[in-house]
Design a protein around this motif. Structure first.
Motif, PDB file in Angstrom:
ATOM      1  N   THR A   1     -28.990  19.267  -1.718  1.00 46.90           N
ATOM      2  CA  THR A   1     -28.517  18.594  -2.916  1.00 46.90           C
ATOM      3  C   THR A   1     -27.503  17.525  -2.509  1.00 46.90           C
ATOM      4  O   THR A   1     -27.067  17.482  -1.353  1.00 46.90           O
ATOM      5  N   ASN A   2     -27.125  16.672  -3.427  1.00 42.86           N
ATOM      6  CA  ASN A   2     -26.131  15.617  -3.170  1.00 42.86           C
ATOM      7  C   ASN A   2     -26.499  14.782  -1.949  1.00 42.86           C
ATOM      8  O   ASN A   2     -25.651  14.483  -1.100  1.00 42.86           O
ATOM      9  N   ILE A   3     -27.742  14.386  -1.859  1.00 38.01           N
ATOM     10  CA  ILE A   3     -28.250  13.629  -0.715  1.00 38.01           C
ATOM     11  C   ILE A   3     -27.745  12.194  -0.770  1.00 38.01           C
ATOM     12  O   ILE A   3     -27.795  11.551  -1.823  1.00 38.01           O
ATOM     13  N   GLU A   4     -27.228  11.699   0.336  1.00 36.51           N
ATOM     14  CA  GLU A   4     -26.714  10.337   0.442  1.00 36.51           C
ATOM     15  C   GLU A   4     -27.204   9.713   1.733  1.00 36.51           C
ATOM     16  O   GLU A   4     -27.418  10.409   2.724  1.00 36.51           O
ATOM     17  N   THR A   5     -27.353   8.407   1.736  1.00 38.04           N
ATOM     18  CA  THR A   5     -27.710   7.715   2.970  1.00 38.04           C
ATOM     19  C   THR A   5     -26.456   7.526   3.815  1.00 38.04           C
ATOM     20  O   THR A   5     -25.335   7.503   3.300  1.00 38.04           O
ATOM     21  N   VAL A   6     -26.657   7.402   5.100  1.00 41.42           N
ATOM     22  CA  VAL A   6     -25.571   7.121   6.036  1.00 41.42           C
ATOM     23  C   VAL A   6     -25.891   5.786   6.685  1.00 41.42           C
ATOM     24  O   VAL A   6     -27.013   5.570   7.159  1.00 41.42           O
ATOM     25  N   ASP A   7     -24.941   4.897   6.686  1.00 47.06           N
ATOM     26  CA  ASP A   7     -25.132   3.578   7.287  1.00 47.06           C
ATOM     27  C   ASP A   7     -25.255   3.739   8.801  1.00 47.06           C
ATOM     28  O   ASP A   7     -24.348   4.304   9.433  1.00 47.06           O
ATOM     29  N   PRO A   8     -26.348   3.259   9.404  1.00 41.51           N
ATOM     30  CA  PRO A   8     -26.501   3.363  10.854  1.00 41.51           C
ATOM     31  C   PRO A   8     -25.341   2.743  11.633  1.00 41.51           C
ATOM     32  O   PRO A   8     -24.991   3.225  12.707  1.00 41.51           O
ATOM     33  N   LYS A   9     -24.712   1.702  11.076  1.00 40.68           N
ATOM     34  CA  LYS A   9     -23.555   1.096  11.744  1.00 40.68           C
ATOM     35  C   LYS A   9     -22.395   2.087  11.809  1.00 40.68           C
ATOM     36  O   LYS A   9     -21.704   2.182  12.815  1.00 40.68           O
ATOM     37  N   ASP A  10     -22.198   2.832  10.716  1.00 43.41           N
ATOM     38  CA  ASP A  10     -21.132   3.845  10.690  1.00 43.41           C
ATOM     39  C   ASP A  10     -21.443   4.976  11.672  1.00 43.41           C
ATOM     40  O   ASP A  10     -20.549   5.504  12.323  1.00 43.41           O
ATOM     41  N   ALA A  11     -22.724   5.349  11.741  1.00 44.55           N
ATOM     42  CA  ALA A  11     -23.130   6.409  12.674  1.00 44.55           C
ATOM     43  C   ALA A  11     -22.869   5.986  14.114  1.00 44.55           C
ATOM     44  O   ALA A  11     -22.339   6.767  14.910  1.00 44.55           O
ATOM     45  N   LEU A  12     -23.231   4.754  14.447  1.00 47.23           N
ATOM     46  CA  LEU A  12     -22.997   4.252  15.806  1.00 47.23           C
ATOM     47  C   LEU A  12     -21.510   4.240  16.118  1.00 47.23           C
ATOM     48  O   LEU A  12     -21.090   4.647  17.209  1.00 47.23           O
ATOM     49  N   ASP A  13     -20.706   3.823  15.168  1.00 47.68           N
ATOM     50  CA  ASP A  13     -19.254   3.804  15.369  1.00 47.68           C
ATOM     51  C   ASP A  13     -18.720   5.214  15.619  1.00 47.68           C
ATOM     52  O   ASP A  13     -17.919   5.431  16.530  1.00 47.68           O
TER      53      ASP A  13
END
Length: 112
Positions: A19-31
């Motif tokens: 539940t409460n599914i959200e996308t994660v920005d790949p730029k934030d993940a790399l950081d």
């Protein structure tokens, strides 16, 4: 600690369980991946037994008031006593996606 062997490990990942599914920005993940301290170490119990094997991963500092190493909550279990490899893999996938995007952009500029 003990070694565990299996052909594979499976973690729950069905949509129906989430539940409460959200996308994660790949730029934030790399950081986040780039900021995480990854170190080589030995386990004290192994050293006592004369073993010399070294491991490499993040370290969850349970000794100091201010952590000596950066290990984000996203990569730790709830009580910060172990890694959450499932989430770490997800972030690594996103980091690879971001790096792939950047490489493609650079290739387009070079081949323009």
């Amino acid at each position: 600690f003990t070694d565990v062997k299996a052909k594979s490990f499976s973690q729950q990942s069905t949509l129906s369980s989430k539940t409460n599914i959200e996308t994660v920005d790949p730029k934030d993940a790399l950081d986040l991946v780039n900021r995480t301290d990854i170190l080589s170490y030995q386990y004290k119990s192994d050293v006592k037994q004369g073993k010399t094997k070294r491991y490499t991963s993040l370290i969850l500092d349970d000794v100091h008031d201010v952590s000596q190493y950066y290990a984000p909550d996203e990569f730790a279990n709830d009580d910060r006593t172990g890694r959450d490899d499932g989430s770490a893999v997800g972030y690594l996938f996103l980091a690879v996606k971001e790096l792939t995007r950047r490489i493609k952009n650079l290739e387009e500029k070079l081949n323009g």
